[in-house]
Enzyme design. Structure first.
Site, PDB file in Angstrom:
ATOM      1  N   TYR A   1       0.822  -1.212   0.000  1.00 25.61           N
ATOM      2  CA  TYR A   1       0.000   0.000   0.000  1.00 25.61           C
ATOM      3  C   TYR A   1       0.858   1.266   0.000  1.00 25.61           C
ATOM      4  CZ  TYR A   1      -4.239  -2.708   1.101  1.00 25.61           C
ATOM      5  OH  TYR A   1      -5.298  -3.579   1.066  1.00 25.61           O
TER       6      TYR A   1
ATOM      7  N   LYS B   1       2.745 -15.253   3.364  1.00 29.47           N
ATOM      8  CA  LYS B   1       2.609 -16.088   2.160  1.00 29.47           C
ATOM      9  C   LYS B   1       4.008 -16.499   1.720  1.00 29.47           C
ATOM     10  CE  LYS B   1       0.186 -18.042  -1.115  1.00 29.47           C
ATOM     11  NZ  LYS B   1      -0.707 -19.178  -0.821  1.00 29.47           N
TER      12      LYS B   1
ATOM     13  N   ASP C   1      -4.268 -17.498   2.580  1.00 27.48           N
ATOM     14  CA  ASP C   1      -5.460 -18.180   2.065  1.00 27.48           C
ATOM     15  C   ASP C   1      -6.073 -19.105   3.113  1.00 27.48           C
ATOM     16  OD1 ASP C   1      -3.091 -19.542   1.774  1.00 27.48           O
ATOM     17  OD2 ASP C   1      -3.448 -20.199  -0.286  1.00 27.48           O
TER      18      ASP C   1
ATOM     19  N   ASP D   1      -6.051  -6.100   5.968  1.00 32.80           N
ATOM     20  CA  ASP D   1      -7.223  -5.473   5.367  1.00 32.80           C
ATOM     21  C   ASP D   1      -8.241  -6.533   4.953  1.00 32.80           C
ATOM     22  OD1 ASP D   1      -8.662  -3.292   4.557  1.00 32.80           O
ATOM     23  OD2 ASP D   1      -7.382  -2.774   2.865  1.00 32.80           O
TER      24      ASP D   1
ATOM     25  N   ASP E   1     -11.990  -7.072   6.953  1.00 29.97           N
ATOM     26  CA  ASP E   1     -13.254  -6.941   6.232  1.00 29.97           C
ATOM     27  C   ASP E   1     -14.048  -8.244   6.291  1.00 29.97           C
ATOM     28  OD1 ASP E   1     -12.932  -4.331   5.627  1.00 29.97           O
ATOM     29  OD2 ASP E   1     -12.878  -4.566   3.455  1.00 29.97           O
TER      30      ASP E   1
END
Length: 412
Positions: free
Chosen positions: A186, A236, A268, A292, A296
């Site tokens: 980001y 990851k 995942d 993030d 959510d």
């Protein structure tokens, strides 16, 4: 400043930030039963509490879309608290005006707004913000080194049947996501070139340095130590090998230092576990992008994305409190928006930045009582409940705050 003095100052700042971010005192510590209390990290303590006789400074950013409606709901809650005569607040209002200069998006932080924020933070205040588009949240984090964000995800028994998940998947959920905010994708660099007359090539590069990662995992490990001593790192490894390895090395050191159990999951599978076994999770630490996504998704556990909230912090106490949902322009002006997430972020602000634990408990208890009484905005509506709009939900919460305050103030 010498190198040693610089390290000492950085360590001092991190420790102050850790003290602010520690997780939760149990509800039994208060006469007001606050079912939402486990949502919030512990407050700053005596340093802020000594200023109770003076107004607490809050910079108001009403935002766009439904932002003004839900922020106004939070301000109404402040009015209700002020009416009890125990605390006062000084409100300062501003709105960012975007300038050019940051990629194709433009900067969300112009000079006037930056000075507004600096003045608020200098006076030991914080920002209470609605949704603002563009790169507002990202540019704010860089401008004021708001390097970590804390997102509590704790379910409420009154809403256990509201969402699309089975009740046994949401019962007893009480976790905190801690994410890094000033490095990573980001905050990378991006550009678009043309390979030829027919194709564009878009590129974005990003990185983490070790100090960025260490200061975030230390805070997460400290929180885990004061909660259930379980820390989950989400990375990851095969997809982002070197960055994942850096996070793992730093997390192992922090877990050993704070004597907490460290587990790791790939993003995942972490998403799956969040839905399948959320009650088993305690403190989650990760990068901004992965955090993030997880937060959510946590809206499914809470019953509505309108109940997601959190705050971004610097090492010296600067903070921005807001919801995790966007501006929802389609709901603006309809009186349908759920003010719950914004009001919960205000309760977090009272407790964490101002040390106003009793007032935060009043807010949490009032929200729970109104939900338990069956009053709901459309997104958390259930059979047998009464549908109300943004304004009526706010009014009912404010009225309940005043009632609870009068009850606790009574000598009987």
């Amino acid at each position: 400043m010498t190198e040693a003095a610089g390290h000492e100052r950085e360590a001092s700042n991190i420790m102050r930030s850790i003290e602010r971010a520690k997780a939760v005192i149990s509800p039994e510590d208060s006469e007001i039963r606050a079912p939402c209390r486990a949502r919030h990290p512990q407050g700053l303590g005596p340093e802020r509490e000594r200023d109770r006789e003076h107004p607490f400074v809050i910079g108001i950013v009403r935002g766009e879309g439904i932002g003004p409606e839900v922020v106004d709901a939070g301000l109404a809650v402040l009015d209700a608290l002020s009416s009890t005569g125990t605390v006062t607040f000084e409100r300062r209002c501003a709105h960012p005006t975007r300038e050019g200069g940051n990629g194709e998006h433009g900067s969300a932080i112009d000079g006037t707004f930056r000075r507004f924020c600096e003045d608020v933070f200098t006076d030991h205040g914080v920002l209470f913000a609605g949704a603002v588009g563009g790169r507002f949240v990202y540019d704010m984090r860089i401008a004021f080194d708001l390097y970590h964000k804390i997102n509590p995800i704790a379910t409420n028994a009154s809403l256990r049947d509201v969402g699309c998940l089975k009740p046994d998947r949401v019962d007893g959920v009480d976790l905190v996501v801690v994410r890094e905010c000033v490095g990573g994708i980001y905050q990378g660099r991006w550009h678009t070139d043309r390979a030829d007359d027919t194709q564009r090539v878009a590129a974005q590069s990003f990185s983490y340095d070790e100090s960025q990662v260490r200061r975030v995992v230390r805070i997460a490990a400290e929180m885990a130590r004061d909660r259930r001593r379980r820390l989950l790192l989400v990375t990851k490894p095969n997809g982002i090998p070197d960055i994942s390895r850096l996070w793992l090395d730093c997390a192992r050191d922090a877990a050993q230092e704070h004597d907490v159990e460290l587990t790791t999951l790939e993003i995942d599978y972490a998403v799956y576990r969040l839905i399948d076994a959320a009650p088993d999770l305690d403190v989650v630490v990760t990068s901004n992008l992965f955090g993030d996504i997880l937060v959510d998704l946590g809206g499914l556990l809470l019953g509505s994305r309108g109940l997601c909230y959190g705050a971004s912090y610097s090492a010296d106490g600067a903070a921005v409190y807001q919801t995790n949902h966007g501006a929802a322009h389609d709901l603006a002006g309809t009186d349908l928006a759920n003010p719950g997430g914004q009001i919960l972020s205000l309760a977090m602000m009272l407790r964490v930045s101002f040390g106003l634990h009793d007032e935060a408990d009043l807010v949490d208890s009032a929200i729970d009582d109104v939900w338990r009484a069956g009053f709901r905005t459309p997104d958390i509506m259930q059979e047998g409940c009464v549908a109300v709009g943004t304004r009526e939900m706010t009014d009912r919460i404010c009225s309940r705050i005043v009632e609870l305050a009068a009850t606790t103030a009574s000598p009987c």
